[in-house]
Motif scaffolding. Structure first.
Motif, short mmCIF file in Angstrom:
data_model
loop_
_atom_site.label_atom_id
_atom_site.label_comp_id
_atom_site.label_asym_id
_atom_site.label_seq_id
_atom_site.Cartn_x
_atom_site.Cartn_y
_atom_site.Cartn_z
N MET A 1 0.81 -1.21 0.27
CA MET A 1 0.01 -0.01 0.03
C MET A 1 0.96 1.23 -0.06
O MET A 1 1.95 1.40 0.76
N THR A 2 0.41 2.25 -0.93
CA THR A 2 1.46 3.28 -0.99
C THR A 2 0.83 4.35 0.08
O THR A 2 -0.28 4.69 0.19
N ILE A 3 2.00 4.98 0.74
CA ILE A 3 1.67 5.93 1.84
C ILE A 3 2.59 7.13 1.37
O ILE A 3 3.68 7.04 0.87
N ARG A 4 1.77 8.15 1.38
CA ARG A 4 2.42 9.41 1.16
C ARG A 4 2.33 10.51 2.36
O ARG A 4 1.65 10.47 3.14
N LEU A 5 3.35 11.43 2.36
CA LEU A 5 3.63 12.55 3.25
C LEU A 5 2.97 13.90 2.82
O LEU A 5 3.34 13.97 1.65
N ARG A 6 2.26 14.54 3.42
CA ARG A 6 1.81 15.78 2.92
C ARG A 6 1.62 16.90 4.07
O ARG A 6 1.64 16.33 5.00
N PRO A 7 1.79 18.03 3.74
CA PRO A 7 1.53 19.26 4.97
C PRO A 7 0.38 19.05 5.49
O PRO A 7 -0.79 18.62 4.92
N ALA A 8 0.34 19.26 6.82
CA ALA A 8 -0.79 19.08 7.47
C ALA A 8 -1.74 20.47 7.52
O ALA A 8 -0.90 21.59 7.41
N ASP A 58 -3.06 7.19 3.66
CA ASP A 58 -3.00 6.01 2.90
C ASP A 58 -3.66 6.49 1.62
O ASP A 58 -4.19 7.67 1.42
N PRO A 59 -4.02 5.73 0.52
CA PRO A 59 -4.53 6.07 -0.57
C PRO A 59 -6.01 6.57 -0.63
O PRO A 59 -6.36 7.49 -1.34
N ASP A 60 -6.63 6.54 0.64
CA ASP A 60 -8.07 7.00 0.81
C ASP A 60 -7.91 8.18 1.36
O ASP A 60 -9.05 8.87 1.83
#
Length: 318
Positions: A1-8, A58-60
């Motif tokens: 499963m692809t996990i990504r980081l983004r600003p909160a 997660d992807p969702d």
């Protein structure tokens, strides 16, 4: 499963809080992180959420982890950076914590460099001793355990010895008009404490003007109207279920340096414990540096506190 980081963003607060509360149940089950503490991340003038925070999704786009980097705004006595963050317990050991810690560690180093300040620099990461995975991740990034802090608890139904203030000293509850006097006393008292830097007006206001400080339980020692010692206590009712009893948390205890050795610390603590008992609370909790040069942990033991669990401070100095 692809996990990504983004600003909160502020819109993520509910998701972040849900992750942090789930982690709290595992990492330190006797207390819960208030949502208000997380809100401060988006309010502090020295934190840019777009640059200094990341959520793991997660992807969702469901939040499963969170981290933020910060450098203490006062660099007069040293440059201190701090790593904060956690991963939902159900998603641990999948490399998410490693990614978050690597990002926050790199970001904190960049923030330290950007200050342009001269002098010793350090990065601090506080981890509950049972969270061995977090300790290993920190050590892989070059941090090493320098200090241990012990949580201590006191049953307020147990009898307490009477402790009188020294001659010429009055014990009074905290009142808002003394906020700045107490901040200055705090900065003097903690100037020689391990890992401590001066509390700024902004951070101090977040604490004393926030929703949890209990002025009626907090105690000031005054000599000729001057604040010479203090014991500041708060109440977060969300902790009560976790701890199993209504309790107060003692946030700060201190004596200004030219008044040490006169019995002021036990006097302000005793008054706060009595006020908490009279308010119907059943337990008092505090944290202490086990290697404090003031011998604070020994004092607290004499006053009936007993150690429950420990937290370790991992540090990188450069």
């Amino acid at each position: 499963m692809t996990i990504r980081l983004r600003p909160a963003t502020v819109d993520d607060l509910d998701g972040i809080h849900a992750v942090v509360v789930a982690a709290d149940r595992i990492d330190h089950p006797t207390w819960v992180t208030p949502r208000e503490d997380l809100e401060e991340v988006f309010e502090l003038s020295h934190v840019d959420p777009a640059l200094d925070t990341r959520v793991a999704v997660d992807p969702d786009d469901e939040i499963i982890g969170f981290t933020w980097a910060m450098v203490h705004p006062d660099t007069s006595a040293g440059i201190h950076g701090y790593l904060h963050g956690t991963v939902h317990p159900d998603r641990r050991r999948q490399g998410i914590g490693r990614e978050l810690l690597a990002w926050s560690h790199d970001r904190t180093r960049a923030l330290i460099a950007a200050t342009g300040a001269e002098g010793p620099a350090a990065i601090f990461h506080y981890v509950d001793e049972t969270n061995t995975d977090a300790v290993r991740l920190g050590e892989r990034r070059g941090l090493r355990t320098e200090r241990w802090f012990s949580s201590m608890q006191r049953d307020l139904s147990e009898p307490a010895a009477e402790v009188a203030a020294s001659d010429g000293v009055d014990l009074v509850p905290y009142t808002p008009e003394r906020s700045e006097d107490v901040r200055l006393a705090r900065n003097d008292a903690f100037r020689d404490h391990w890992g401590s830097l001066p509390s700024t007006v902004e951070r101090w206001s977040k604490f004393v003007d926030g929703p949890f400080l209990r002025p009626d339980l907090s105690t000031l020692a005054l000599r000729d109207g001057r604040v010479v010692a203090f014991c500041l206590a708060s109440v977060n009712e969300e902790d009560w279920a976790a701890l199993g009893a209504p309790n107060t948390y003692i946030d700060l205890i201190g004596v200004i340096r030219d008044e040490r050795g006169r019995g002021l610390a036990p006097a302000v603590i005793a008054r706060t414990l009595a006020a908490a008992r009279d308010a119907g609370l059943e337990q008092a909790v505090l944290d202490v540096d086990t290697a404090s040069k003031t011998g604070a942990n020994t004092l607290y033991e004499r006053l009936g506190f007993r150690a429950t669990h420990r937290q370790q401070a991992l540090v990188e100095r450069f």
